[in-house]
Scaffold this active site. Structure first.
Site, PDB file in Angstrom:
ATOM      1  N   THR A  64       0.868  -1.266   0.062  1.00  0.00           N
ATOM      2  CA  THR A  64      -0.035  -0.083  -0.070  1.00  0.00           C
ATOM      3  C   THR A  64       0.954   1.142  -0.075  1.00  0.00           C
ATOM      4  O   THR A  64       1.813   1.371   0.703  1.00  0.00           O
ATOM      5  CB  THR A  64      -0.607   0.177   1.286  1.00  0.00           C
ATOM      6  OG1 THR A  64      -1.766  -1.219   1.399  1.00  0.00           O
ATOM      7  CG2 THR A  64      -1.606   1.337   1.245  1.00  0.00           C
ATOM      8  N   ARG A  96     -12.396  -9.787  -1.016  1.00  0.00           N
ATOM      9  CA  ARG A  96     -11.951  -9.114   0.228  1.00  0.00           C
ATOM     10  C   ARG A  96     -11.428  -7.558  -0.034  1.00  0.00           C
ATOM     11  O   ARG A  96     -10.755  -7.506  -1.039  1.00  0.00           O
ATOM     12  CB  ARG A  96     -10.757  -9.988   0.904  1.00  0.00           C
ATOM     13  CG  ARG A  96     -10.468  -9.170   2.159  1.00  0.00           C
ATOM     14  CD  ARG A  96      -9.101  -8.013   1.915  1.00  0.00           C
ATOM     15  NE  ARG A  96      -8.640  -7.790   3.519  1.00  0.00           N
ATOM     16  CZ  ARG A  96      -7.774  -6.864   3.378  1.00  0.00           C
ATOM     17  NH1 ARG A  96      -7.029  -6.273   2.112  1.00  0.00           N
ATOM     18  NH2 ARG A  96      -7.233  -6.355   4.389  1.00  0.00           N
TER      19      ARG A  96
HETATM   20  N1  ASP Z   1      -4.087  -1.850   4.188  1.00  0.00           N
HETATM   21  C1  ASP Z   1      -3.943  -2.944   3.222  1.00  0.00           C
HETATM   22  C2  ASP Z   1      -5.115  -3.840   3.143  1.00  0.00           C
HETATM   23  O1  ASP Z   1      -5.555  -4.253   4.195  1.00  0.00           O
HETATM   24  C3  ASP Z   1      -2.687  -3.758   2.981  1.00  0.00           C
HETATM   25  C4  ASP Z   1      -1.266  -2.906   3.307  1.00  0.00           C
HETATM   26  O2  ASP Z   1      -1.465  -1.875   3.887  1.00  0.00           O
HETATM   27  O3  ASP Z   1      -0.390  -3.583   2.652  1.00  0.00           O
HETATM   28  O4  ASP Z   1      -5.477  -4.173   2.253  1.00  0.00           O
END
Ligand code: ASP
Length: 335
Positions: free
Chosen positions: A190, A218
């Site tokens: 992310t 999801r």
């Molecule tokens: N927050 C993101 C998710 O739950 C994952 C991440 O931050 O790497 O999809």
């Protein structure tokens, strides 16, 4: 207490070599006396350095925070080593599904979730914000909207690295969100970016391929306004990375902004939000990562995470640095 003190000492030592006050102020809870930076960009993780540089080309030239946060994370969406965008890791059925959102200084927001085959989900999110009466489009509807608005199907299959990792994962097929615990490796999916422009307006963006090997369908915190991203131009902005379910549960970034509204510094607000995750989670938070970054209207910034290893990149007119976030579980995972 010992650890907190030595962490602060380390941070303060860092600042002696730097001609700015920002490192100190990210941990400050009292009002800052130094003058405000002329533009500020803060992003999650090391990829944020490159994203900030692209975003600064806009803010540095008196552009808007909105344009900056879109342009900045578009760089990350194209990178091969960061797991954001079409090069990201797939869900457990082998599909790369993308989540993104954007929010500006006028409380406008747009979001896409479970979008496939499009290179720049952040720009589709912006188009949702600017061209529809809605905030969020998902799945095939988001894809059809993107195609109708000039985006191309650019899916060429899993990237080389994703394919190797996915094949390895399929052997055991165990879902364990180990992301974000250690930095510097290909283990986070992310980028969140928040920015203050020279007109003192704030915007934010967040884009992800989500948790690797998630269930098909999801959606995490990243495209959810108030969870993965929140901006209130009167107060501040926040974004998050880590296990999205934990962030959604506490409406994480909305909480951070509300805490700042009530007088907390960005650092204190992020810290309280992480403490809320620990307090409310039905899961074992020792085994996962969640991190928040925040800025306020005064040009202060801060961050806090569950675990060691959460990094964030800061850029102003005089300053550019990758910072190590303070974190909750001291003595855990210490090498
Ligand atoms: N927050 C993101 C998710 O739950 C994952 C991440 O931050 O790497 O999809």
């Amino acid at each position: 207490m010992q650890h907190r003190r030595s962490f602060l000492k380390k941070s303060i030592a860092l600042t002696t070599a730097l001609p700015i006050f920002n490192v100190l102020k990210s941990f400050a809870s009292s009002p800052i006396k130094a003058s405000k930076p002329n533009g500020l960009i803060v992003s999650t993780w090391d990829a944020g350095i490159r994203a900030n540089a692209a975003a600064w080309k806009i803010i540095g030239n008196n552009g808007t925070a909105l344009d900056a946060v879109e342009a900045g994370v578009k760089i990350t969406e194209l990178e091969n080593n960061c797991c954001v965008g079409l090069n990201g890791r797939p869900d457990r059925d082998g599909f790369v599904t993308l989540d993104a959102c954007i929010m500006d200084d006028k409380n406008r927001c747009g979001s896409v979730a479970m979008l496939q085959k499009i290179k720049h989900p952040i720009s589709v999110a912006r188009a949702v914000m600017e061209k529809t009466p809605h905030v969020m489009l998902v799945g095939d509807g988001a894809f059809q909207f993107a195609i109708k608005n000039g985006f191309k199907n650019e899916w060429k299959g899993l990237s080389k690295d994703s394919k190797i990792e996915y094949k390895k994962w399929l052997k055991e097929s165990k879902y364990k969100p180990i992301i974000n615990i250690e930095s510097g490796k290909r283990n986070h999916d992310t980028i969140g970016m928040i920015a203050l422009d020279k007109d003192n307006n704030m915007s934010g963006s967040c884009t992800t391929s989500g948790m690797a090997y998630k269930l098909h369908g999801r959606v995490g915190d990243s495209p959810i306004i108030g969870a993965g991203l929140f901006v209130d131009n009167e107060v501040g902005a926040a974004t998050s990375s880590g296990v999205g379910e934990e962030v959604i549960r506490i409406a994480g970034t909305h909480l951070v902004v509300e805490l700042m509204r009530n007088g907390d510094s960005p650092y204190a607000a992020c810290k309280k939000a992480v403490e809320r995750v620990v307090e409310k989670s039905p899961n074992n938070t020792k085994e996962m990562q969640v991190g928040f970054i925040a800025i306020n209207k005064k040009g202060q910034f801060g961050a806090y995470a569950l675990q060691k290893g959460f990094q964030y990149a800061v850029k102003t007119d005089t300053y550019e640095k990758l910072m190590d976030s303070d974190y909750y579980y001291k003595n855990q995972r210490e090498e």
